[in-house]
Design an enzyme around this catalytic site. Structure first.
Site, short mmCIF file in Angstrom:
data_model
loop_
_atom_site.label_atom_id
_atom_site.label_comp_id
_atom_site.label_asym_id
_atom_site.label_seq_id
_atom_site.Cartn_x
_atom_site.Cartn_y
_atom_site.Cartn_z
N SER A 1 63.86 53.83 45.86
CA SER A 1 63.78 52.62 45.04
C SER A 1 62.35 52.12 44.91
CB SER A 1 64.67 51.52 45.61
OG SER A 1 64.04 50.89 46.70
N ARG B 1 52.13 42.45 38.63
CA ARG B 1 50.87 42.10 39.31
C ARG B 1 49.93 41.32 38.39
NH1 ARG B 1 46.18 45.93 41.81
NH2 ARG B 1 45.57 44.57 43.52
N HIS C 1 55.81 43.66 45.90
CA HIS C 1 55.44 44.97 46.44
C HIS C 1 56.65 45.90 46.60
CE1 HIS C 1 51.43 43.28 48.21
NE2 HIS C 1 51.44 43.32 46.89
N THR C 2 57.77 45.50 46.05
CA THR C 2 58.93 46.40 45.97
C THR C 2 58.69 47.49 44.92
OG1 THR C 2 61.31 46.50 45.54
CG2 THR C 2 60.11 44.88 44.28
N PRO D 1 43.68 36.88 46.84
CA PRO D 1 43.75 37.36 48.23
C PRO D 1 43.23 38.80 48.32
CG PRO D 1 45.95 37.22 47.25
CD PRO D 1 45.00 36.65 46.25
N ASP E 1 64.03 45.44 43.92
CA ASP E 1 65.16 45.15 44.81
C ASP E 1 64.63 44.78 46.19
OD1 ASP E 1 64.33 47.49 45.99
OD2 ASP E 1 66.12 48.64 45.54
N SER F 1 43.03 34.30 31.43
CA SER F 1 41.58 34.49 31.69
C SER F 1 41.30 35.89 32.25
CB SER F 1 41.04 33.42 32.64
OG SER F 1 41.84 33.32 33.80
N ASP G 1 46.43 31.38 32.26
CA ASP G 1 45.72 31.10 31.00
C ASP G 1 45.14 32.36 30.38
OD1 ASP G 1 43.70 31.74 32.76
OD2 ASP G 1 42.37 30.13 32.12
N ASN H 1 40.45 42.89 41.11
CA ASN H 1 41.02 43.17 39.79
C ASN H 1 40.69 44.57 39.28
OD1 ASN H 1 42.45 40.83 39.41
ND2 ASN H 1 40.73 39.73 38.47
N GLY I 1 44.70 29.29 36.79
CA GLY I 1 46.05 29.10 36.25
C GLY I 1 46.45 30.18 35.27
N HIS J 1 47.83 37.92 39.30
CA HIS J 1 46.37 37.81 39.29
C HIS J 1 45.87 36.88 38.18
CE1 HIS J 1 44.95 41.22 42.08
NE2 HIS J 1 46.19 40.91 42.39
C1 HEM Z 1 48.63 37.83 50.03
C2 HEM Z 1 49.14 38.31 48.95
C3 HEM Z 1 48.85 39.66 48.35
C4 HEM Z 1 47.93 40.61 48.68
C5 HEM Z 1 46.91 40.59 49.82
C6 HEM Z 1 48.11 41.72 47.78
C7 HEM Z 1 47.35 42.86 47.78
C8 HEM Z 1 47.61 43.97 47.01
C9 HEM Z 1 46.89 45.21 47.10
C10 HEM Z 1 45.71 45.47 48.02
C11 HEM Z 1 47.47 46.08 46.24
C12 HEM Z 1 47.09 47.55 46.03
C13 HEM Z 1 45.87 47.71 45.19
C14 HEM Z 1 45.45 49.17 45.16
O1 HEM Z 1 45.13 49.69 46.22
O2 HEM Z 1 45.49 49.77 44.06
C15 HEM Z 1 48.55 45.39 45.59
C16 HEM Z 1 49.38 45.95 44.64
C17 HEM Z 1 50.37 45.26 44.00
N1 HEM Z 1 50.66 43.92 44.14
FE1 HEM Z 1 49.93 42.69 45.55
N2 HEM Z 1 49.12 41.42 46.92
C18 HEM Z 1 49.60 40.18 47.23
C19 HEM Z 1 50.60 39.49 46.57
C20 HEM Z 1 51.26 39.95 45.45
C21 HEM Z 1 52.16 39.16 44.65
C22 HEM Z 1 52.47 37.69 44.89
C23 HEM Z 1 52.62 39.99 43.66
C24 HEM Z 1 53.57 39.69 42.53
C25 HEM Z 1 54.22 38.61 42.33
C26 HEM Z 1 52.01 41.29 43.86
C27 HEM Z 1 52.28 42.39 43.12
C28 HEM Z 1 51.70 43.63 43.31
C29 HEM Z 1 52.13 44.83 42.62
C30 HEM Z 1 53.30 44.94 41.66
C31 HEM Z 1 51.28 45.85 43.04
C32 HEM Z 1 51.28 47.30 42.56
C33 HEM Z 1 50.39 47.41 41.32
C34 HEM Z 1 50.38 48.76 40.65
O3 HEM Z 1 51.11 49.68 41.05
O4 HEM Z 1 49.64 48.87 39.67
N3 HEM Z 1 51.17 41.22 44.95
N4 HEM Z 1 48.60 44.11 46.06
#
Ligand code: HEM
Length: 315
Positions: free
Chosen positions: A231, A47, A174-175, A144, A236, A61, A59, A76, A57, A51
Site C-alpha cells: 500500500s 506534499r 507519508h502513507t 520542517p 490508508d 507562493s 497562496d 523544496n 499560507g 509546503h
Molecule cells: C514534521 C513534518 C514533516 C517532515 C519533517 C517531512 C519531511 C519529509 C521529507 C524529508 C520527505 C522526503 C524528501 C525526499 O527525500 O525526497 C518527505 C516526503 C513527503 N512528505 Fe513530508 N514531512 C513532514 C510532514 C508532511 C505533511 C504534513 C505532509 C502532507 C500533508 C507530507 C507529505 C509528504 C509526501 C506525500 C512526501 C512524498 C513526496 C514524493 O514522493 O514526492 N509531509 N517529507
C-alpha cells in the site's frame, strides 16, 4: 497570525463565461487523466499543499519561478508536481480565463489526489487569491527539515493553528511517496553522532535500508515512506501500522509513535482505517485554511509560475 479562510464551498459556481462551467470537475478530470499516466502524482500533490500552506499560507507562493524563490529552498528541491499544476491551470484557463487562483488549484488537486489514492473525498472551500511574494529565506525558516525533533515539529504546526492530533494525522501524508537516502541516512550509520544506527529502527529494516543506501555512496536512492509494499501508493493507515513496528523512515515518522503527546493519536489511527481517512480529510481541510488571502489581497495569476503585475523596481 492565523487567519481563518472566509472562502466558500463552490465559490466558482457561476463565475466563468459559461455559467454552467464546473471548475472542480475540470480539476478532477485533469488530475484523473494525469494520474492514469503517472500514479506518483498522488504524493506530489499532497506534499505540494503542505509546503505551500506552511510558507506565507495557502497562496501558491511555492509555484513562483525565479532566483531565491521558495522553490529554490533546500526542503523544496525535492518537491514535485509543478508540471501537474501547470496542466490543470491550462485546462481551467481554457474554460474560465483569469478567474481561478493557483492557490485554489493546489487545494482542489490535493483533494483529488487523496481520493484517487484511496482516501476519503471531502469538500474544499475556494476563493483563495494568489500571493505576490515568494522568498527562499521564508521557506528555509518555515518548512520542517528532515531531522526535525518532535518538540520543534509540534511548535511549528502550532504556530499555524494546527494542534497535535492534526499534526500527527497530517504527517500520515507519508502513507504515500518516497524519501531519498539523504533524508534519513544518519539514522542508519550515525544517529545523533553515536556512530550507530538509530536504536528505535527495526534492525531488519536497518539492514535492508543499508543495502539501498550504502554509507559512502553518492547515489541518492529512494525508499517508500510507507514500508508496507502492498500500500505504498495508497492513502490508508498502514503507515501508522508500520511505525508501530518500528518501520518509520524519517526521524519524525518514528518519533510520533514514541512521544507521549503524539502516540495516542498514532495508536488510534493505526487501529482504524475509517477513522484515519475521516481525520486525514478533515486535517487537509484545516491545512487549506492557513493564512488564506482573500479579496482585495493578492491576485488571480494567469500563469502559476509568475505574478501578473510585478511591482515597480525600488530605487
Ligand atoms: C514534521 C513534518 C514533516 C517532515 C519533517 C517531512 C519531511 C519529509 C521529507 C524529508 C520527505 C522526503 C524528501 C525526499 O527525500 O525526497 C518527505 C516526503 C513527503 N512528505 Fe513530508 N514531512 C513532514 C510532514 C508532511 C505533511 C504534513 C505532509 C502532507 C500533508 C507530507 C507529505 C509528504 C509526501 C506525500 C512526501 C512524498 C513526496 C514524493 O514522493 O514526492 N509531509 N517529507
Amino acid at each position: 497570525m492565523i487567519m481563518q479562510s472566509t472562502c466558500l464551498v463552490g465559490y466558482y459556481k457561476g463565475k466563468c463565461p459559461n455559467n454552467c462551467t464546473d471548475v472542480e470537475a475540470i480539476v478532477r478530470s485533469s488530475v484523473t487523466s494525469q494520474f492514469g499516466l503517472d500514479p506518483t502524482i498522488i504524493p506530489q500533490l499532497i506534499r505540494l499543499q503542505f509546503h505551500d500552506c506552511f510558507v506565507r499560507g495557502c497562496d501558491a507562493s511555492i509555484l513562483l519561478d525565479g532566483n531565491s524563490t521558495e522553490k529554490t529552498a533546500t526542503p523544496n528541491l525535492t518537491v514535485r508536481g509543478f508540471n501537474v499544476i501547470d496542466r490543470i491551470k491550462f485546462a481551467v484557463e481554457d474554460q474560465c480565463p483569469g478567474v481561478v487562483s493557483c492557490a485554489d488549484i493546489i487545494i482542489m488537486a490535493a483533494r483529488e489526489a487523496v481520493f484517487l489514492g484511496g482516501g476519503q473525498f471531502y469538500n474544499v472551500t475556494t476563493g483563495r487569491r494568489d500571493g505576490l511574494i515568494s522568498l527562499e529565506s521564508d521557506a528555509l525558516a518555515l518548512l520542517p527539515h528532515a531531522n526535525i525533533s518532535i518538540s520543534d515539529s509540534i511548535a511549528t504546526f502550532a504556530s499555524r493553528g494546527i494542534d497535535v492530533p492534526d499534526m500527527v494525522t497530517l504527517i500520515g501524508g507519508h502513507t504515500v511517496g518516497f524519501a531519498r537516502c539523504s533524508s534519513f541516512k544518519d539514522r542508519l550509520y550515525n544517529f545523533n553522532n553515536t556512530g550507530q544506527a538509530d536504536p528505535t529502527m527495526d534492525t531488519l529494516l536497518v539492514t535492508v535500508l543499508k543495502q539501498t543506501c550504502p554509507q559512502n555512496s553518492a547515489t541518492n536512492n529512494i525508499v517508500n515512506l510507507d514500508q508496507n509494499t502492498a500500500s505504498a501508493n495508497t492513502v490508508d493507515n498502514s503507515y501508522y501500522q508500520q511505525i508501530k513496528i518500528n518501520r518509520g523512515i524519517l526521524r519524525i515518522d518514528q518519533e510520533i509513535d514514541l512521544d507521549f503527546q503524539t502516540s495516542p493519536t498514532v495508536r488510534l489511527l493505526a487501529y482504524s482505517n475509517v477513522i484515519f481517512n475521516a481525520q486525514f480529510a478533515a486535517a487537509m481541510f484545516k491545512l487549506g485554511a492557513v493564512n488564506v488571502l482573500t479579496e482585495p489581497l493578492g491576485e488571480i495569476r494567469t500563469s502559476c509560475r509568475s505574478i501578473n503585475h510585478p511591482p515597480p523596481p525600488s530605487r
